[in-house]
Write a protein that holds these residues in place. Structure first.
Motif, PDB file in Angstrom:
ATOM      1  N   ILE A 158      27.078  42.602  99.951  1.00 13.98           N
ATOM      2  CA  ILE A 158      26.373  43.056  98.796  1.00 13.98           C
ATOM      3  C   ILE A 158      27.327  42.877  97.699  1.00 13.98           C
ATOM      4  CG2 ILE A 158      26.385  45.515  97.788  1.00 13.98           C
ATOM      5  CD1 ILE A 158      25.654  46.606 100.758  1.00 13.98           C
ATOM      6  N   LEU A 159      28.750  42.484  97.794  1.00 19.50           N
ATOM      7  CA  LEU A 159      29.846  42.137  96.648  1.00 19.50           C
ATOM      8  C   LEU A 159      29.193  41.013  96.231  1.00 19.50           C
ATOM      9  CD1 LEU A 159      33.380  42.982  97.939  1.00 19.50           C
ATOM     10  CD2 LEU A 159      31.847  44.243  96.536  1.00 19.50           C
ATOM     11  N   LEU A 160      28.757  39.889  97.035  1.00 19.50           N
ATOM     12  CA  LEU A 160      28.091  38.715  96.362  1.00 19.50           C
ATOM     13  C   LEU A 160      26.849  39.220  95.415  1.00 19.50           C
ATOM     14  CD1 LEU A 160      27.900  36.322  99.493  1.00 19.50           C
ATOM     15  CD2 LEU A 160      29.648  36.341  97.738  1.00 19.50           C
ATOM     16  N   PHE A 161      25.934  39.925  95.912  1.00 16.44           N
ATOM     17  CA  PHE A 161      25.111  40.154  94.800  1.00 16.44           C
ATOM     18  C   PHE A 161      25.470  40.815  93.573  1.00 16.44           C
ATOM     19  CE2 PHE A 161      22.210  41.115  98.670  1.00 16.44           C
ATOM     20  CZ  PHE A 161      21.301  39.866  98.371  1.00 16.44           C
ATOM     21  N   ALA A 162      26.670  41.948  93.732  1.00 17.74           N
ATOM     22  CA  ALA A 162      27.229  42.498  92.674  1.00 17.74           C
ATOM     23  C   ALA A 162      28.059  41.499  91.733  1.00 17.74           C
ATOM     24  CB  ALA A 162      28.055  43.355  93.005  1.00 17.74           C
TER      25      ALA A 162
ATOM     26  N   PHE B 261      35.503  37.443  84.186  1.00 19.75           N
ATOM     27  CA  PHE B 261      36.566  37.362  85.242  1.00 19.75           C
ATOM     28  C   PHE B 261      36.518  38.490  86.408  1.00 19.75           C
ATOM     29  CE2 PHE B 261      38.754  35.841  81.128  1.00 19.75           C
ATOM     30  CZ  PHE B 261      38.880  34.524  81.768  1.00 19.75           C
ATOM     31  N   GLY B 262      35.827  39.492  85.966  1.00 19.02           N
ATOM     32  CA  GLY B 262      35.661  40.698  86.908  1.00 19.02           C
ATOM     33  C   GLY B 262      34.700  39.945  88.048  1.00 19.02           C
ATOM     34  N   ALA B 263      33.843  39.584  87.511  1.00 14.38           N
ATOM     35  CA  ALA B 263      32.704  38.958  88.538  1.00 14.38           C
ATOM     36  C   ALA B 263      33.681  37.781  89.591  1.00 14.38           C
ATOM     37  CB  ALA B 263      31.599  38.135  88.106  1.00 14.38           C
ATOM     38  N   ILE B 264      34.292  37.200  89.036  1.00 13.09           N
ATOM     39  CA  ILE B 264      35.028  36.050  89.798  1.00 13.09           C
ATOM     40  C   ILE B 264      36.180  36.913  90.917  1.00 13.09           C
ATOM     41  CG2 ILE B 264      37.146  34.317  89.557  1.00 13.09           C
ATOM     42  CD1 ILE B 264      35.800  33.567  86.916  1.00 13.09           C
ATOM     43  N   CYS B 265      36.626  38.012  90.213  1.00 15.34           N
ATOM     44  CA  CYS B 265      37.449  38.884  91.068  1.00 15.34           C
ATOM     45  C   CYS B 265      36.724  39.355  92.239  1.00 15.34           C
ATOM     46  CB  CYS B 265      38.030  40.203  90.612  1.00 15.34           C
ATOM     47  SG  CYS B 265      39.425  39.545  89.173  1.00 15.34           S
ATOM     48  N   ILE B 266      35.571  39.952  91.930  1.00 19.31           N
ATOM     49  CA  ILE B 266      34.577  40.295  93.071  1.00 19.31           C
ATOM     50  C   ILE B 266      34.144  39.107  94.056  1.00 19.31           C
ATOM     51  CG2 ILE B 266      32.388  41.484  93.711  1.00 19.31           C
ATOM     52  CD1 ILE B 266      32.450  42.805  90.870  1.00 19.31           C
ATOM     53  N   TRP B 267      34.000  37.990  93.481  1.00 18.87           N
ATOM     54  CA  TRP B 267      33.523  36.916  94.818  1.00 18.87           C
ATOM     55  C   TRP B 267      34.803  36.723  95.575  1.00 18.87           C
ATOM     56  CZ3 TRP B 267      30.683  34.264  90.156  1.00 18.87           C
ATOM     57  CH2 TRP B 267      29.312  34.483  90.420  1.00 18.87           C
ATOM     58  N   VAL B 268      35.918  36.860  94.891  1.00 20.78           N
ATOM     59  CA  VAL B 268      37.306  36.584  95.682  1.00 20.78           C
ATOM     60  C   VAL B 268      37.409  37.514  96.691  1.00 20.78           C
ATOM     61  CG1 VAL B 268      39.849  36.516  95.255  1.00 20.78           C
ATOM     62  CG2 VAL B 268      38.535  35.120  93.810  1.00 20.78           C
ATOM     63  N   PHE B 269      37.243  38.787  96.403  1.00 20.23           N
ATOM     64  CA  PHE B 269      37.417  39.832  97.420  1.00 20.23           C
ATOM     65  C   PHE B 269      36.319  39.885  98.403  1.00 20.23           C
ATOM     66  CE2 PHE B 269      40.204  41.916  94.096  1.00 20.23           C
ATOM     67  CZ  PHE B 269      41.308  41.940  95.263  1.00 20.23           C
ATOM     68  N   SER B 270      35.243  39.211  97.851  1.00 16.64           N
ATOM     69  CA  SER B 270      33.923  39.355  98.961  1.00 16.64           C
ATOM     70  C   SER B 270      34.497  38.310 100.035  1.00 16.64           C
ATOM     71  CB  SER B 270      32.908  38.721  98.111  1.00 16.64           C
ATOM     72  OG  SER B 270      31.734  38.288  99.176  1.00 16.64           O
ATOM     73  N   VAL B 271      35.024  37.154  99.686  1.00 16.99           N
ATOM     74  CA  VAL B 271      35.443  36.334 100.792  1.00 16.99           C
ATOM     75  C   VAL B 271      36.732  36.690 101.426  1.00 16.99           C
ATOM     76  CG1 VAL B 271      36.476  33.831 100.941  1.00 16.99           C
ATOM     77  CG2 VAL B 271      34.668  34.091  99.134  1.00 16.99           C
ATOM     78  N   PHE B 272      37.349  37.442 100.895  1.00 17.55           N
ATOM     79  CA  PHE B 272      38.512  37.956 101.383  1.00 17.55           C
ATOM     80  C   PHE B 272      37.935  38.897 102.498  1.00 17.55           C
ATOM     81  CE2 PHE B 272      41.169  42.012 101.847  1.00 17.55           C
ATOM     82  CZ  PHE B 272      42.183  41.533 102.426  1.00 17.55           C
ATOM     83  N   GLY B 273      36.948  40.044 102.183  1.00 16.00           N
ATOM     84  CA  GLY B 273      36.262  40.710 103.148  1.00 16.00           C
ATOM     85  C   GLY B 273      35.577  40.151 104.125  1.00 16.00           C
ATOM     86  N   ILE B 274      34.956  38.951 103.983  1.00 12.98           N
ATOM     87  CA  ILE B 274      34.378  38.258 105.250  1.00 12.98           C
ATOM     88  C   ILE B 274      35.476  37.792 106.316  1.00 12.98           C
ATOM     89  CG2 ILE B 274      32.881  36.194 105.666  1.00 12.98           C
ATOM     90  CD1 ILE B 274      31.619  36.783 102.942  1.00 12.98           C
ATOM     91  N   PHE B 275      36.499  37.178 105.819  1.00 11.40           N
ATOM     92  CA  PHE B 275      37.462  36.409 106.686  1.00 11.40           C
ATOM     93  C   PHE B 275      38.599  37.129 106.903  1.00 11.40           C
ATOM     94  CE2 PHE B 275      34.939  32.900 104.449  1.00 11.40           C
ATOM     95  CZ  PHE B 275      34.687  32.365 105.609  1.00 11.40           C
ATOM     96  N   ALA B 276      39.103  38.325 106.142  1.00 11.71           N
ATOM     97  CA  ALA B 276      40.111  38.989 106.562  1.00 11.71           C
ATOM     98  C   ALA B 276      40.011  39.774 107.928  1.00 11.71           C
ATOM     99  CB  ALA B 276      40.731  40.104 105.631  1.00 11.71           C
TER     100      ALA B 276
ATOM    101  N   THR C 243      38.571  45.920  90.080  1.00 11.31           N
ATOM    102  CA  THR C 243      38.712  44.850  89.475  1.00 11.31           C
ATOM    103  C   THR C 243      37.629  44.273  88.556  1.00 11.31           C
ATOM    104  OG1 THR C 243      38.768  43.386  91.293  1.00 11.31           O
ATOM    105  CG2 THR C 243      40.863  43.806  90.540  1.00 11.31           C
ATOM    106  N   GLY C 244      36.506  44.479  89.140  1.00  9.19           N
ATOM    107  CA  GLY C 244      35.182  43.725  88.714  1.00  9.19           C
ATOM    108  C   GLY C 244      34.192  44.715  88.021  1.00  9.19           C
ATOM    109  N   TYR C 245      34.380  46.063  88.409  1.00  5.14           N
ATOM    110  CA  TYR C 245      33.606  46.824  87.426  1.00  5.14           C
ATOM    111  C   TYR C 245      34.301  47.908  86.585  1.00  5.14           C
ATOM    112  CZ  TYR C 245      29.244  46.553  90.236  1.00  5.14           C
ATOM    113  OH  TYR C 245      28.147  46.401  90.930  1.00  5.14           O
ATOM    114  N   LEU C 246      35.488  48.418  87.190  1.00  6.53           N
ATOM    115  CA  LEU C 246      36.230  49.657  86.699  1.00  6.53           C
ATOM    116  C   LEU C 246      37.227  48.938  85.208  1.00  6.53           C
ATOM    117  CD1 LEU C 246      37.437  52.263  89.149  1.00  6.53           C
ATOM    118  CD2 LEU C 246      35.614  52.471  87.536  1.00  6.53           C
ATOM    119  N   VAL C 247      37.893  48.001  85.742  1.00 12.12           N
ATOM    120  CA  VAL C 247      38.691  47.196  84.594  1.00 12.12           C
ATOM    121  C   VAL C 247      38.031  46.798  83.477  1.00 12.12           C
ATOM    122  CG1 VAL C 247      40.390  45.440  84.103  1.00 12.12           C
ATOM    123  CG2 VAL C 247      40.744  47.005  86.048  1.00 12.12           C
ATOM    124  N   PRO C 248      36.870  46.151  83.526  1.00 12.92           N
ATOM    125  CA  PRO C 248      35.879  45.447  82.512  1.00 12.92           C
ATOM    126  C   PRO C 248      35.117  46.469  82.146  1.00 12.92           C
ATOM    127  CG  PRO C 248      35.141  44.483  84.459  1.00 12.92           C
ATOM    128  CD  PRO C 248      36.565  45.317  85.122  1.00 12.92           C
ATOM    129  N   GLY C 249      34.843  47.604  82.926  1.00 10.51           N
ATOM    130  CA  GLY C 249      34.069  48.951  82.134  1.00 10.51           C
ATOM    131  C   GLY C 249      34.866  49.380  81.256  1.00 10.51           C
TER     132      GLY C 249
END
Lengths: 97, 198
Positions: free
Chosen positions: B127-131, B149-164, B179-185
């Motif tokens: 779902i993070l990939l969509f977001a 930059f927020g979107a890039i953070c979401i992508w990074v955490f998405s990969v982290f979520g898949i493999f951690a 990092t992807g919604y609140l900070v840029p928001g």
């Protein structure tokens, strides 16, 4: 003025150009909004909007919103095409000067 | 504004065009509201799920995600009310709105087919990939770099979520929305206070 003789005379006027510039960026705008943004008088704006409409550059819709009449303007494909040509002509004049 | 046809220079013409376009640029207030609302909601729900799963005996911690359904209605009602108050809608606003509506449709489809169940653990990173996709496009459309930059953070955490590993992977969702919604928001909201429009 002769320098600008090839520029579209419909668009090469302060208020008409402002109206078309606004309409290029929005779906549609009502008369009151355009009047506020251009800071023009209602009478002058009406005249210029009629000229743009007669040239086929904009469409004017009159309808009711609640109990109040509303005049909405939107740009036509011809208006969009002429505005883009006008901007290109302007760029040509500026780069050539 | 007068209608002086005889004295309009090419420089003055460009100035008028530029000024009028600036006046009709997107009002960013609505974008900031949705980012902050969903950022806080998803962060709180994902942390609640994590703590319920790790520190309690509650068997269905994923039930907390059911609260996203009223969240969708809150977002839609807010968007509808703001839209009906606006005198005009710029093309930028229209594209921005459709990006997020497409995201809601994609997400709702996923919920309808999967339901709110233990699968939430596994689909969270996807779902993070969509977001990230929606946040990235929004950043491009309104030309706001913190969103990109927020979107890039979401992508990074998405990969982290898949493999951690399973013990820390659930923290990928709250980290991503912070990092992807609140900070840029909040940056968008502050930018709105300073400039009004982007």
């Amino acid at each position: 003025m002769a320098k600008y003789k090839n520029l579209d005379p419909i668009l090469h006027s302060q208020l008409r150009l402002a109206v078309v510039s606004i309409l290029m960026n929005v779906d549609a705008a009502d008369f009151t909004y355009i009047k506020e943004q251009t800071e023009a008088t209602a009478g002058n704006l009406s005249v210029q909007i009629s000229k743009l409409k007669d040239a086929g550059y904009i469409e004017v819709e009159k309808k009711f919103k609640g109990n109040y009449p509303q005049t909405r303007c939107l740009i036509t494909p011809l208006g969009r095409e002429r505005f883009e040509a006008y901007v290109n002509d302007l760029k040509g004049y500026i780069s050539g000067s | 504004m007068e209608n002086r046809e005889t004295t309009l220079s090419s420089e003055k013409s460009l100035e008028i065009i530029s000024e009028m376009i600036n006046r009709t640029k997107m009002n960013i207030r609505h974008g900031a509201f949705h980012l902050l609302f969903w950022g806080w909601l998803v962060a709180l729900l994902s942390l609640s799920e994590y703590f319920l799963d790790r520190f309690t005996t509650f068997e269905h911690p994923w039930w907390v995600w059911g609260l996203t359904i009223p969240g969708i209605f809150v977002s839609m009602i807010y968007g509808y009310r703001q839209g009906s108050r606006q005198a005009v809608q710029s093309y930028t606003e229209r594209i921005y709105k459709w990006i997020w509506l497409a995201f809601i449709v994609a997400l709702s489809t996923l919920f309808v087919f999967l339901g709110v169940n233990e699968m939430m653990h596994k689909v969270g990173p996807f779902i993070l990939l969509f977001a990230a996709f929606a946040v990235f496009l929004s950043g491009i459309v309104i030309k706001f770099k913190p969103l990109i930059f927020g979107a890039i953070c979401i992508w990074v955490f998405s990969v982290f979520g898949i493999f951690a590993g399973p013990s820390i992977a659930p923290l990928a969702v709250p980290a991503a929305v912070i990092t992807g919604y609140l900070v840029p928001g909040y940056m968008l909201k502050n930018s709105e206070t300073k400039n009004g429009k982007v």
